[in-house]
Design an enzyme around this catalytic site. Sequence first.
Site, PDB file in Angstrom:
ATOM      1  N   LEU A 288      36.854  45.251  45.323  1.00  0.00           N
ATOM      2  CA  LEU A 288      37.294  45.830  44.054  1.00  0.00           C
ATOM      3  C   LEU A 288      38.415  44.952  43.518  1.00  0.00           C
ATOM      4  CD1 LEU A 288      37.616  49.678  44.840  1.00  0.00           C
ATOM      5  CD2 LEU A 288      35.774  48.554  43.563  1.00  0.00           C
ATOM      6  N   ASP A 289      38.517  44.875  42.198  1.00  0.00           N
ATOM      7  CA  ASP A 289      39.647  44.170  41.614  1.00  0.00           C
ATOM      8  C   ASP A 289      40.949  44.836  42.046  1.00  0.00           C
ATOM      9  OD1 ASP A 289      37.992  42.427  40.298  1.00  0.00           O
ATOM     10  OD2 ASP A 289      38.081  43.473  38.379  1.00  0.00           O
ATOM     11  N   ARG A 290      41.995  44.057  42.070  1.00  0.00           N
ATOM     12  CA  ARG A 290      43.303  44.584  42.460  1.00  0.00           C
ATOM     13  C   ARG A 290      43.716  45.776  41.596  1.00  0.00           C
ATOM     14  NH1 ARG A 290      48.847  40.898  42.723  1.00  0.00           N
ATOM     15  NH2 ARG A 290      50.244  42.518  43.521  1.00  0.00           N
TER      16      ARG A 290
ATOM     17  N   THR B 119      41.820  47.915  40.066  1.00  0.00           N
ATOM     18  CA  THR B 119      40.871  49.027  40.111  1.00  0.00           C
ATOM     19  C   THR B 119      41.109  49.883  41.348  1.00  0.00           C
ATOM     20  OG1 THR B 119      39.208  47.677  38.975  1.00  0.00           O
ATOM     21  CG2 THR B 119      38.423  49.630  40.120  1.00  0.00           C
TER      22      THR B 119
END
Length: 307
Positions: A139-141, A143
């Site tokens: 996951l993106d940081r 998110t």
Amino acid sequence: MPQNSPKVRYHAVTAAEDGQRIDNLLLGQLKGVPRSHVYRLLSSGQVRRNGGRVKPSTRVATGDQVRIPPVRTAERDAGPPPDRLVHRVREAIIDVDGDFIVLDKPEGIAVHGGSGVPHGVIECLRVSHGQDYDLVHRLDRETSGVLVCARRGEPLRRARQALNHPKTEKHYQVLVHGRWRGGLRTVDASLDVHARQGGERTVRADEGGKRAVTHFDALDRRPQMSLLEAQIDTGRTHQIRVHAASIGYPVVGDLKYGDADRDAQVEPGRLCLHAWRMRLVHREAGKLLEISASVPDAFLSLLDGAT
């Protein structure tokens, strides 16, 4: 030539790395090297698998020989993650089931350490639960939400394969600016990396890019904001954020693709994108396993204030 100059080396893919994308393999092997440089190595053809050129999305198999070109890596060890971060990650665990750990990842914590980020979720889990865990997906940081980790070896390999199963579903909740009009809407727009700024990738809709499909539907709608469910058929970088902005509904708190003027009026304090629910084919008997993490209260508070 100095004796400590880096040299070409060859990495034999292990069983634990079977099925892994080669870009992720390299990021693990080249600790401290910026992501942008790793992708340049791939695009230039300097990285080879069994003698042949590869794409970043190429998946490796046990026994493959990967040529890693000369590159200087950071020699400074970041050391163990701080206790407060280990505690925060431990508190985010929502289920431990044999070989798997499921977390409701907090916003603002990276899934792994890298350029500019000394520690992430996986480094903290290895402190609290042992060194043999790795990420099933990312996951993106910015998110939050469902993140699955597994023991290396067969559990990790099976879990990563399950992500590509046709019955696997990934659902997000996303708060966007604007009142959603209509019902279910599918965005089928290819995405491509447009530029890299400070090691971060910027993505845009581009017919020459890779196909990306997102299905949006409204869960709640107000005059100024809407809470949407987003189901993705593909997992491209920043896919939901770019697709939402492309149809006129920028994600609240999105500093890269969003609407700064409207964000300034509500001061969200974070990217309002949450990995809400995942359905995976269970490793035994082929049954579906559903994992969920409730939408953050901050989303609902912002929505309630959006009159």
